[in-house]
Design a protein around this motif. Structure first.
Motif, PDB file in Angstrom:
ATOM      1  N   ARG A 201     123.405 -40.612 -15.948  1.00 31.24           N
ATOM      2  CA  ARG A 201     122.073 -41.010 -16.344  1.00 31.24           C
ATOM      3  C   ARG A 201     121.397 -40.162 -17.539  1.00 31.24           C
ATOM      4  NH1 ARG A 201     117.476 -40.838 -11.788  1.00 31.24           N
ATOM      5  NH2 ARG A 201     117.742 -38.582 -12.365  1.00 31.24           N
ATOM      6  N   HIS A 202     121.584 -38.721 -17.514  1.00 31.64           N
ATOM      7  CA  HIS A 202     121.164 -38.142 -18.650  1.00 31.64           C
ATOM      8  C   HIS A 202     121.926 -38.321 -19.924  1.00 31.64           C
ATOM      9  CE1 HIS A 202     119.840 -34.477 -20.719  1.00 31.64           C
ATOM     10  NE2 HIS A 202     120.908 -34.032 -21.156  1.00 31.64           N
ATOM     11  N   ARG A 203     123.138 -38.683 -19.650  1.00 27.90           N
ATOM     12  CA  ARG A 203     123.783 -38.909 -21.003  1.00 27.90           C
ATOM     13  C   ARG A 203     123.366 -40.111 -21.677  1.00 27.90           C
ATOM     14  NH1 ARG A 203     129.996 -37.306 -19.872  1.00 27.90           N
ATOM     15  NH2 ARG A 203     129.853 -34.897 -20.200  1.00 27.90           N
TER      16      ARG A 203
ATOM     17  N   LEU B 264     110.090 -45.759 -21.423  1.00 21.34           N
ATOM     18  CA  LEU B 264     111.151 -46.549 -20.949  1.00 21.34           C
ATOM     19  C   LEU B 264     111.523 -46.183 -19.653  1.00 21.34           C
ATOM     20  CD1 LEU B 264     112.837 -49.255 -21.133  1.00 21.34           C
ATOM     21  CD2 LEU B 264     114.472 -47.847 -22.235  1.00 21.34           C
ATOM     22  N   PHE B 265     111.571 -44.727 -19.266  1.00 19.45           N
ATOM     23  CA  PHE B 265     112.168 -44.164 -18.386  1.00 19.45           C
ATOM     24  C   PHE B 265     111.202 -44.027 -17.124  1.00 19.45           C
ATOM     25  CE2 PHE B 265     114.655 -42.626 -21.998  1.00 19.45           C
ATOM     26  CZ  PHE B 265     115.737 -43.447 -21.913  1.00 19.45           C
ATOM     27  N   GLN B 266     109.948 -44.280 -17.596  1.00 17.68           N
ATOM     28  CA  GLN B 266     108.839 -44.167 -16.463  1.00 17.68           C
ATOM     29  C   GLN B 266     108.314 -45.075 -15.823  1.00 17.68           C
ATOM     30  OE1 GLN B 266     105.772 -42.028 -18.894  1.00 17.68           O
ATOM     31  NE2 GLN B 266     106.542 -40.275 -19.058  1.00 17.68           N
ATOM     32  N   THR B 267     108.547 -45.261 -14.288  1.00 20.95           N
ATOM     33  CA  THR B 267     108.227 -46.437 -13.739  1.00 20.95           C
ATOM     34  C   THR B 267     106.687 -46.169 -13.208  1.00 20.95           C
ATOM     35  OG1 THR B 267     109.151 -45.160 -11.662  1.00 20.95           O
ATOM     36  CG2 THR B 267     110.652 -46.538 -13.089  1.00 20.95           C
ATOM     37  N   GLU B 268     106.223 -47.370 -12.919  1.00 23.16           N
ATOM     38  CA  GLU B 268     104.859 -47.306 -12.555  1.00 23.16           C
ATOM     39  C   GLU B 268     104.846 -47.127 -10.854  1.00 23.16           C
ATOM     40  OE1 GLU B 268     102.898 -50.840 -13.469  1.00 23.16           O
ATOM     41  OE2 GLU B 268     103.391 -50.712 -15.256  1.00 23.16           O
ATOM     42  N   PRO B 269     104.047 -46.493 -10.413  1.00 27.40           N
ATOM     43  CA  PRO B 269     103.856 -46.202  -8.800  1.00 27.40           C
ATOM     44  C   PRO B 269     103.956 -47.672  -8.027  1.00 27.40           C
ATOM     45  CG  PRO B 269     101.877 -45.191  -9.878  1.00 27.40           C
ATOM     46  CD  PRO B 269     103.031 -45.819 -11.005  1.00 27.40           C
TER      47      PRO B 269
ATOM     48  N   PHE C 113     126.020 -35.160  -8.682  1.00 26.32           N
ATOM     49  CA  PHE C 113     126.325 -34.605 -10.113  1.00 26.32           C
ATOM     50  C   PHE C 113     126.640 -35.580 -11.038  1.00 26.32           C
ATOM     51  CE2 PHE C 113     129.063 -32.379 -12.987  1.00 26.32           C
ATOM     52  CZ  PHE C 113     127.810 -31.475 -13.644  1.00 26.32           C
ATOM     53  N   PHE C 114     127.772 -36.568 -10.670  1.00 23.35           N
ATOM     54  CA  PHE C 114     128.239 -37.347 -11.676  1.00 23.35           C
ATOM     55  C   PHE C 114     127.203 -38.525 -11.913  1.00 23.35           C
ATOM     56  CE2 PHE C 114     130.481 -41.362 -12.650  1.00 23.35           C
ATOM     57  CZ  PHE C 114     131.275 -41.010 -13.557  1.00 23.35           C
TER      58      PHE C 114
ATOM     59  N   ALA D  72     119.822 -40.121 -23.081  1.00 22.23           N
ATOM     60  CA  ALA D  72     119.966 -39.129 -24.497  1.00 22.23           C
ATOM     61  C   ALA D  72     120.539 -40.243 -25.543  1.00 22.23           C
ATOM     62  CB  ALA D  72     121.166 -37.971 -24.257  1.00 22.23           C
ATOM     63  N   MET D  73     121.086 -41.048 -25.269  1.00 17.92           N
ATOM     64  CA  MET D  73     121.928 -41.789 -26.212  1.00 17.92           C
ATOM     65  C   MET D  73     120.805 -42.984 -26.385  1.00 17.92           C
ATOM     66  SD  MET D  73     125.693 -42.498 -24.998  1.00 17.92           S
ATOM     67  CE  MET D  73     126.164 -44.025 -25.866  1.00 17.92           C
ATOM     68  N   LEU D  74     120.127 -43.450 -25.429  1.00 17.24           N
ATOM     69  CA  LEU D  74     118.974 -44.395 -25.974  1.00 17.24           C
ATOM     70  C   LEU D  74     117.864 -43.720 -26.784  1.00 17.24           C
ATOM     71  CD1 LEU D  74     118.671 -46.177 -22.545  1.00 17.24           C
ATOM     72  CD2 LEU D  74     119.424 -47.267 -24.679  1.00 17.24           C
ATOM     73  N   ILE D  75     117.782 -42.539 -26.429  1.00 15.51           N
ATOM     74  CA  ILE D  75     116.500 -41.723 -27.310  1.00 15.51           C
ATOM     75  C   ILE D  75     117.087 -41.618 -28.933  1.00 15.51           C
ATOM     76  CG2 ILE D  75     115.271 -39.530 -27.473  1.00 15.51           C
ATOM     77  CD1 ILE D  75     115.001 -39.565 -24.419  1.00 15.51           C
ATOM     78  N   GLU D  76     118.355 -41.134 -28.899  1.00 15.58           N
ATOM     79  CA  GLU D  76     119.024 -41.103 -30.353  1.00 15.58           C
ATOM     80  C   GLU D  76     118.797 -42.523 -30.997  1.00 15.58           C
ATOM     81  OE1 GLU D  76     122.861 -39.655 -29.895  1.00 15.58           O
ATOM     82  OE2 GLU D  76     122.389 -37.726 -29.153  1.00 15.58           O
ATOM     83  N   LYS D  77     118.937 -43.444 -30.362  1.00 12.77           N
ATOM     84  CA  LYS D  77     119.021 -44.811 -31.021  1.00 12.77           C
ATOM     85  C   LYS D  77     117.516 -45.183 -31.591  1.00 12.77           C
ATOM     86  CE  LYS D  77     123.499 -46.546 -29.692  1.00 12.77           C
ATOM     87  NZ  LYS D  77     124.186 -47.714 -28.868  1.00 12.77           N
TER      88      LYS D  77
END
Length: 130
Positions: free
Chosen positions: A27-29, A43-48, A21-22, A32-37
């Protein structure tokens, strides 16, 4: 004694769940901070990744050979037990368990599994080069 074991397992499961959970919460926080900036969401999607089937082939052949080794050990143990029961001359040395049969066949079949996985790997490498 059983209560202590139960409490230990409950604490272990809760601590593992808390760590997961932590990790997900931080990771979510962070995202969210990177998207706000102004970071791009791609950036968060990786290639298979390309799958390497060599590990699967090794594991599969070793598990098949391990189960064959256990089965052959069972057959060899029954064979040795039947032979010792028919020979009444050595009655005081007779034993109904033969662990050597299991060890012999398990290690023999694991060796066969390693050798077969080596040849399978070599075949895959040759096919990949061509």
């Amino acid at each position: 004694m059983n209560e202590i074991v139960g409490i230990f397992f409950i604490i272990a499961i809760l601590s593992i769940a808390g760590l997961i959970f932590f990790h997900l919460l931080t990771r979510h926080r962070e995202r969210a901070m990177l998207i706000e900036k102004g970071a791009d969401a791609s950036l968060f999607q990786t290639e298979p990744k390309k799958r390497n089937l060599f590990f699967t082939i090794i594991l599969g052949s070793l598990l098949v050979c391990l189960s064959l080794g256990i089965g052959l050990g069972y057959v060899l143990d029954n064979l040795l037990t039947n032979m010792s029961e028919s020979n009444v001359q050595f009655d005081r040395y007779r034993s109904n368990d033969h662990p050597g049969a299991y060890f012999f066949t398990i290690f023999l079949m694991l060796g066969v599994g390693f050798i077969s996985s080596f040849f399978l790997h070599r075949k895959l490498i040759l096919e990949k080069k061509n």
